[in-house]
Scaffold this motif. Structure first.
Motif, mmCIF file in Angstrom:
data_model
loop_
_atom_site.group_PDB
_atom_site.id
_atom_site.type_symbol
_atom_site.label_atom_id
_atom_site.label_comp_id
_atom_site.label_asym_id
_atom_site.label_seq_id
_atom_site.Cartn_x
_atom_site.Cartn_y
_atom_site.Cartn_z
ATOM 1 N N THR A 1 6.418 -3.350 57.838
ATOM 2 C CA THR A 1 5.883 -2.005 58.075
ATOM 3 C C THR A 1 7.024 -0.993 58.163
ATOM 4 O O THR A 1 8.032 -1.227 58.824
ATOM 5 C CB THR A 1 5.057 -1.975 59.366
ATOM 6 N N PHE A 2 6.844 0.155 57.496
ATOM 7 C CA PHE A 2 7.872 1.191 57.346
ATOM 8 C C PHE A 2 7.299 2.492 57.891
ATOM 9 O O PHE A 2 6.422 3.103 57.280
ATOM 10 C CB PHE A 2 8.229 1.305 55.865
ATOM 11 N N TYR A 3 7.757 2.917 59.093
ATOM 12 C CA TYR A 3 7.137 4.024 59.823
ATOM 13 C C TYR A 3 7.845 5.364 59.639
ATOM 14 O O TYR A 3 7.385 6.371 60.164
ATOM 15 C CB TYR A 3 7.096 3.702 61.324
ATOM 16 N N THR A 4 8.941 5.380 58.922
ATOM 17 C CA THR A 4 9.744 6.595 58.828
ATOM 18 C C THR A 4 8.970 7.773 58.243
ATOM 19 O O THR A 4 9.238 8.928 58.568
ATOM 20 C CB THR A 4 11.000 6.337 57.977
ATOM 21 N N HIS A 5 7.993 7.491 57.384
ATOM 22 C CA HIS A 5 7.261 8.578 56.714
ATOM 23 C C HIS A 5 5.826 8.734 57.226
ATOM 24 O O HIS A 5 4.964 9.233 56.505
ATOM 25 C CB HIS A 5 7.263 8.347 55.210
ATOM 26 N N VAL A 6 5.587 8.335 58.471
ATOM 27 C CA VAL A 6 4.291 8.612 59.088
ATOM 28 C C VAL A 6 4.068 10.121 59.086
ATOM 29 O O VAL A 6 4.922 10.894 59.511
ATOM 30 C CB VAL A 6 4.233 8.065 60.530
ATOM 31 N N ALA A 7 2.906 10.548 58.598
ATOM 32 C CA ALA A 7 2.643 11.979 58.441
ATOM 33 C C ALA A 7 1.723 12.552 59.510
ATOM 34 O O ALA A 7 1.660 13.771 59.686
ATOM 35 C CB ALA A 7 2.014 12.242 57.070
ATOM 36 N N LEU B 1 1.084 7.162 75.559
ATOM 37 C CA LEU B 1 1.204 6.909 74.122
ATOM 38 C C LEU B 1 2.293 7.780 73.503
ATOM 39 O O LEU B 1 3.170 7.293 72.774
ATOM 40 C CB LEU B 1 -0.138 7.169 73.437
ATOM 41 N N LEU B 2 2.250 9.095 73.780
ATOM 42 C CA LEU B 2 3.222 10.006 73.190
ATOM 43 C C LEU B 2 4.637 9.723 73.689
ATOM 44 O O LEU B 2 5.609 9.900 72.953
ATOM 45 C CB LEU B 2 2.840 11.457 73.479
ATOM 46 N N ASP B 3 4.761 9.258 74.923
ATOM 47 C CA ASP B 3 6.071 8.907 75.455
ATOM 48 C C ASP B 3 6.676 7.747 74.667
ATOM 49 O O ASP B 3 7.865 7.758 74.332
ATOM 50 C CB ASP B 3 5.947 8.533 76.935
ATOM 51 N N ILE B 4 5.835 6.757 74.331
ATOM 52 C CA ILE B 4 6.305 5.623 73.529
ATOM 53 C C ILE B 4 6.704 6.091 72.136
ATOM 54 O O ILE B 4 7.762 5.721 71.613
ATOM 55 C CB ILE B 4 5.219 4.537 73.435
ATOM 56 N N LEU B 5 5.847 6.915 71.513
ATOM 57 C CA LEU B 5 6.116 7.377 70.156
ATOM 58 C C LEU B 5 7.386 8.225 70.091
ATOM 59 O O LEU B 5 8.156 8.145 69.134
ATOM 60 C CB LEU B 5 4.924 8.172 69.629
ATOM 61 N N GLU B 6 7.614 9.037 71.124
ATOM 62 C CA GLU B 6 8.805 9.886 71.139
ATOM 63 C C GLU B 6 10.078 9.045 71.234
ATOM 64 O O GLU B 6 11.118 9.399 70.671
ATOM 65 C CB GLU B 6 8.756 10.858 72.320
ATOM 66 N N ARG B 7 9.997 7.911 71.897
ATOM 67 C CA ARG B 7 11.165 7.058 72.071
ATOM 68 C C ARG B 7 11.414 6.157 70.866
ATOM 69 O O ARG B 7 12.509 5.615 70.716
ATOM 70 C CB ARG B 7 11.002 6.188 73.319
ATOM 71 N N GLU B 8 10.396 5.985 70.019
ATOM 72 C CA GLU B 8 10.531 5.104 68.867
ATOM 73 C C GLU B 8 11.388 5.778 67.792
ATOM 74 O O GLU B 8 11.025 6.831 67.268
ATOM 75 C CB GLU B 8 9.145 4.767 68.303
ATOM 76 N N PRO B 9 12.541 5.198 67.429
ATOM 77 C CA PRO B 9 13.453 5.870 66.488
ATOM 78 C C PRO B 9 12.875 6.076 65.091
ATOM 79 O O PRO B 9 13.286 6.999 64.391
ATOM 80 C CB PRO B 9 14.675 4.928 66.454
ATOM 81 N N GLU B 10 11.929 5.244 64.672
ATOM 82 C CA GLU B 10 11.354 5.404 63.328
ATOM 83 C C GLU B 10 10.291 6.490 63.274
ATOM 84 O O GLU B 10 9.934 6.951 62.194
ATOM 85 C CB GLU B 10 10.739 4.076 62.859
ATOM 86 N N ILE B 11 9.767 6.898 64.428
ATOM 87 C CA ILE B 11 8.719 7.917 64.472
ATOM 88 C C ILE B 11 9.361 9.269 64.736
ATOM 89 O O ILE B 11 10.004 9.477 65.764
ATOM 90 C CB ILE B 11 7.682 7.611 65.569
#
Length: 393
Positions: free
Chosen positions: A94-100, A116-126
């Motif tokens: 899975t390749f998350y760099t281009h999640v739109a 949820l947003l706290d996790i996403l903000e910390r994820e380097p690919e998001i």
């Protein structure tokens, strides 16, 4: 679609490092959808691009299907476990760099989306500038499972609708993960996010047969969701209040306002510029709120059939009517926010910026003070173009 094709080409020709992956080893994640599962758990939907079909859309080769995406769902007690459950069904990395787009179901919004947003903000690919939307009486799965025409990738279709409605009509807002978290942690405290509906959703909405008709069922941008400081959904703004949010946030790029001529006819005014200055002042224990709006507009269409009536109405008359309607609309929206004791328009922030020490004394009782404050709204409008057409007869 050209952007997607370029993205695929970029991934295809990446070279020179040990983490290199071939295109046929990657699953390009276009969107993440998150819902509640079992009361306290999560359901995650991964919207993945079908590379062969995307290339066929751009004209490079022929595809085998007219559906360019695949949705995989996973469940788990935490978001990460649900994400892993969805990802393990995919045969590629899975390749998350281009999640739109991030889509959040209303059930999860009501439970709270900050974790949820706290996790996403910390994820380097998001990326933190990814827009988020809330399912308006809908799940994230339903939103992402609704196939669309013209732009056949649902995630990009929703992004396009957000952009078009904000720029052309002033009734939606594109809000990113970063913007949500900044506003949540600021003195304003009430993040607002656009909603997406899936009217008349059925199983056929996600099937090819839905696209084989002139009027396919699809998702549509609808509503603005208000959140509290804990990241929990509070309520949906009424239809007539949505534009006031954009006015008071200085986000109006263009919008249309109708001025009635009589009971049956009206003139359409296109507002092309608007700037608002908000103030909040305190005298003793009394709060006064004010909003001054400066707008520029043009006449978009004279719908008044009575020509004598049109001749009697000067540009100044139109400007005064426009000012009155803007004032009325914004005043009613602020009054509604006062009734709900939710300062969604950030008047408390103006006090904080003007006098931080005074704000420290007021912040704990601000919602009560805000609800009882006097409100003054003043608009100045200038019609730059009349749109007159010379009679050639």
């Amino acid at each position: 679609m050209k952007k997607i094709a370029m993205m695929i080409c970029f991934v295809l020709f990446m070279s020179g490092c040990g983490t290199q992956k071939e295109l046929n080893e990657l699953a390009l994640i276009l969107s993440l959808g998150v819902d509640v599962h079992g009361g306290s758990g999560y359901q995650v939907t991964l919207q993945i691009a079908d590379p062969s079909e995307i290339i066929s859309i751009t004209g490079a080769t022929s595809g085998t299907t007219s559906i360019p995406i695949v949705n995989y769902t996973g469940i788990g007690p935490t978001f990460i476990e649900a994400l892993e459950d969805a990802a393990k069904q995919v045969s590629r990395s899975t390749f998350y760099t281009h999640v739109a787009l991030i889509v959040i179901g209303q059930d999860l919004a009501e439970r709270g989306i900050f974790p949820l947003l706290d996790i996403l903000e910390r994820e380097p690919e998001i990326r933190e500038n990814i827009p988020i939307v809330i399912g308006n009486q809908a799940s994230a799965f339903q939103v992402l499972n609704s196939l669309t025409m013209i732009n056949k990738l649902p995630a990009f279709s929703i992004k396009g609708k957000l952009k078009m409605n904000e720029e052309s009509f002033g009734n939606t807002m594109t809000v990113s993960i970063k913007e949500f978290l900044i506003k949540k942690d600021s003195e304003e405290g009430y993040p607002i996010v656009s909603g997406v509906k899936t009217p008349d959703y059925t199983e056929k909405t996600s099937q090819k047969v839905n696209l084989e008709q002139a009027a396919p069922k699809s998702s549509l941008v609808s509503g603005l969701a208000v959140f509290d400081q804990e990241g929990k959904f509070l309520y949906w703004l009424e239809e007539e209040q949505k534009r006031s949010v954009l006015f008071l946030e200085n986000r109006i790029q263009q919008t249309f306002i109708t001025l009635p001529c009589d009971d049956e006819n009206s003139t359409t005014i296109k507002v092309t510029y608007a700037k608002v200055k908000k103030k909040a002042s305190m005298t003793g224990d009394h709060i006064k709120l004010s909003a001054k709006i400066k707008a520029e507009a043009e006449i978009d269409g004279l719908g008044c059939e009575n020509q004598k009536m049109i001749k009697k109405r000067t540009i100044t008359d139109f400007e005064k009517e426009l000012e009155g309607l803007i004032e009325q609309e914004i005043l009613a929206s602020i009054k509604e926010a006062q009734d709900r004791q939710t300062d969604i328009y950030g008047f408390g922030e103006t006090i904080y910026r003007q006098n931080p020490e005074q704000w420290k004394k007021l912040k704990d009782q601000w919602e009560e003070l805000f609800s009882g404050a006097d409100v003054d709204v003043h608009a100045e409008a200038e019609i730059k173009r009349t749109g007159n057409i010379t009679n050639s007869n």
